[in-house]
Write an enzyme that holds these catalytic residues in place. Structure first.
Site: not given
Ligand code: PGA
Length: 253
Positions: A96, A168, A174, A214
């Site tokens: 991650h 991602e 975030g 997001s």
């Molecule tokens: P988010 O997080 O959807 O809040 O941007 C995604 C992630 O960290 O996998």
């Protein structure tokens, strides 16, 4: 291929909150067709045991957010695959972006974790994604190819059915994240799929590639409509069971 929907609870929700969340999610999704959808949740380590005892994992798979690449040893503060399996956890995430950026993990570390997971018969969700700087330099595809090739370098081809990928983009994750344009996500997913084909031939086409960063009610449908996007890996928008369920319904319409 099934549609994958998962959430990483990060360092949120204590034992009690995790249990409540999972019970509500199970109730809401009880009639969802599991032939067509795969649903998974990654709670905190300390909630995994309680989560496993209140969840039917044929309906909602549970996984860990991280794992050590060794079975046991002098690795203070780490959690081994055997400890996870003891709790009935058969899925783990590696790579991650928060592990990479905040805890200094790199592709070689992720490759050891992915290899250990599949060697243990677990499924590994390998996360990859470029930073904003790399995107600006126009090297996103190169970065993704390196992350994939290095991350999967120790995974034997016959274990490929135990690999899931999450794309991602770091800049989209975030509270300060900018949602990726679905067209951009589509192109990156295509190049990930091409790289998997290059590495594993036809078998590479069977590896699910999820999009994360997001994801929300506004963009979920457009993202999931891209043929190269096999699922959504959701953070904030999934941390309330009702909201997560609504988002999935929107995608399954
Ligand atoms: P988010 O997080 O959807 O809040 O941007 C995604 C992630 O960290 O996998």
């Amino acid at each position: 291929m099934k549609l994958y929907f998962g959430t990483n609870l990060k360092m949120y929700k204590n034992v009690c909150q995790t249990r409540d969340y999972l019970k509500r999610l199970a109730e809401l999704t009880k009639d969802m067709d599991r032939q067509k959808t795969e649903l998974f949740v990654l709670p905190s380590y300390t909630s995994l045991s309680a989560a496993a005892s209140c969840t039917d994992q044929s309906l909602i798979r549970l996984g860990s957010q991280n794992m050590c690449w060794e079975e046991e040893g002098q690795f203070t503060g780490e959690i081994s695959p055997l400890m996870l399996k003891e709790l009935g956890i058969e899925l783990t995430m590696a790579g991650h972006s928060e592990r990479r950026t905040l805890f200094g993990e790199d592709d070689r570390v992720e490759s050891k974790k992915a290899a250990m997971a599949v060697r243990q018969g677990m499924t590994a969700l390998l996360c990859i994604g470029e930073t904003l700087e790399q995107k600006t330099l126009g090297i996103s595809r190169e970065v993704l190819r390196i992350q994939l090739k290095t991350g999967l370098s120790k995974v034997e081809p016959e274990k490929l059915d135990k690999i899931w990928i999450a794309y991602e983009p770091v800049w989209s994750i975030g509270v300060n994240g900018i949602p990726a344009d679905p067209q951009y996500a589509r192109i990156m997913h295509q190049s990930i799929k091409e790289c998997l084909l290059e590495l594993y031939g036809g078998a590479g086409a069977q590896v699910p590639v999820l999009y994360g960063g997001s994801v929300n009610m506004e963009n979920a449908r457009e993202l999931i409509a891209c043929p190269s996007i096999d699922g959504l890996f959701v953070g904030r928008s999934a941390w309330q069971a009702d909201a997560f369920y609504k988002l999935m319904l929107e995608c399954l319409k």
